[in-house]
Design an enzyme around this catalytic site. Structure first.
Site, mmCIF file in Angstrom:
data_model
loop_
_atom_site.group_PDB
_atom_site.id
_atom_site.type_symbol
_atom_site.label_atom_id
_atom_site.label_comp_id
_atom_site.label_asym_id
_atom_site.label_seq_id
_atom_site.Cartn_x
_atom_site.Cartn_y
_atom_site.Cartn_z
ATOM 1 N N SER A 51 -157.652 6.509 -32.437
ATOM 2 C CA SER A 51 -157.488 7.776 -33.157
ATOM 3 C C SER A 51 -156.462 8.659 -32.454
ATOM 4 O O SER A 51 -156.485 8.805 -31.224
ATOM 5 C CB SER A 51 -158.826 8.511 -33.238
ATOM 6 N N ASP A 83 -166.513 13.588 -46.570
ATOM 7 C CA ASP A 83 -167.692 13.115 -47.301
ATOM 8 C C ASP A 83 -167.611 11.639 -47.643
ATOM 9 O O ASP A 83 -168.581 10.889 -47.460
ATOM 10 C CB ASP A 83 -167.864 13.911 -48.611
ATOM 11 N N HIS A 108 -172.070 19.834 -44.855
ATOM 12 C CA HIS A 108 -172.063 19.851 -46.326
ATOM 13 C C HIS A 108 -173.144 18.866 -46.765
ATOM 14 O O HIS A 108 -173.314 17.811 -46.159
ATOM 15 C CB HIS A 108 -170.688 19.443 -46.847
#
Length: 333
Positions: A51, A83, A108
């Protein structure tokens, strides 16, 4: 009225002996990790090998591991990747380490509410959802302020999950602005509706329609851009500061009269009916199904619309005008 929590309701000792893993180091991830770190909590970051954020997080003074290693080392695992990416990362890197009594946090409620992630019964599940982008969560914290947060508990196996959640919210600065109690269902459905009908979908189409109307009538694109896009921030800043009444107090009487006489001609009864239909689609899971299928198919519609929208005259005009405004951050240009 829903309960609001502030500094006096948050007890940092509930995080004192717990290690926190932030899975993801994007907009929300970097803000949560840095704010928690600077609040004195034991936090690490979980990323995939290779990453580009790995070295960035390390240079910021944070411990970085693979997502699986971070989850194994931590008591609280915070899912702050997109998500649509969460279920795969959860199943591969998080689920194997979810021992009884651990805590799983979301910003969320989408994947919990729509059943894309179903945690074990003996794991605590909660949500802290800042009502603002991650970069604002970070910048407000650095100013000694904060962004309001929502808190919800989905599963309370250890009987202290709300206290842990409030301590976490305090760690990112939410107690300075207020923490509103809600549910995963309410947060998910209202958030999706707000994005689609007002904040993103609604406002974007309204600005584009105004811009197109003026340009098609022969007015210069630059004038249309200033009137229908640039000044939107000025109006929203007034609303944010003191509501619609303060905005109307601050503008001219001519503008206020136009507000009263024209607003309902634009947002008509048909518009309101369509809003109710949008909400129903969210409540019944239709939007979630479409979005999940779109991702499984490789996002053909999403990518096509993204490309088309970027080529709109409005975008080209705005880029040209912003280049003449040196005070704007040019990162996205």
């Amino acid at each position: 009225m829903a309960k609001l929590y502030y500094k006096e309701d948050c007890k940092r000792e509930y995080l004192a002996d717990k290690k926190i893993a932030i899975i993801g180091y994007g907009s929300q991830g970097h803000a949560h990790a840095l704010n928690l770190h600077e609040s004195g909590f034991d936090v690490c970051v979980g990323l995939y090998e290779g990453s580009k954020s790995w070295s960035i997080a390390e240079k910021a003074g944070l411990q970085v591991y693979t997502a699986k290693e971070a989850a194994e080392k931590s008591d609280i695992i915070v899912m702050l990747v997109n998500d649509e990416k969460q279920p795969a990362i959860y199943n591969e890197s998080v689920l194997p380490s979810l021992k009884a009594g651990k805590y799983l946090m979301f910003a969320h409620g989408f994947n919990i509410h729509y059943g894309q992630i179903i945690p074990p019964e003996d794991v605590n599940v909660f949500m802290i959802a800042p009502k603002g982008p991650g970069h604002t969560v970070r910048s407000e914290y650095q100013k000694g302020q904060g962004v309001p947060c929502l808190v919800a508990v989905h599963r309370d196996y250890s009987k202290d999950t709300l206290d842990v959640a409030l301590a976490y919210a305090q760690g990112i600065g939410g107690d300075r602005a207020g923490i509103l109690q809600t549910t995963f269902k309410e947060e998910t459905e209202t958030d999706l509706f707000g994005e689609q009908a007002v904040l993103c979908g609604g406002v974007s189409e309204l600005m584009k329609a105004g811009f197109d109307t003026l340009v098609e009538a022969g007015y210069e694109p630059e004038s249309a851009y200033f009137e229908c896009l640039h000044e939107m921030k000025l109006i929203i800043d007034l609303v944010n500061k003191g509501g619609l009444s303060f905005m109307r107090y601050s503008i001219s009487d001519t503008a206020e009269y136009g507000d009263y006489t024209v607003g309902r001609r634009i947002i008509t009864d048909d518009t309101r009916k369509e809003m109710k239909k949008v909400l129903q689609e969210i409540q019944e899971g239709e939007f979630a199904r479409k979005w999940l299928l779109e991702n499984k198919a490789g996002r053909p519609y999403f990518m096509s619309r993204r490309r088309m929208e970027s080529e709109h005259l409005l975008e080209k005009t705005g880029k040209k005008l912003r280049a003449m405004m040196p005070w704007y951050n040019k990162e996205k240009e």
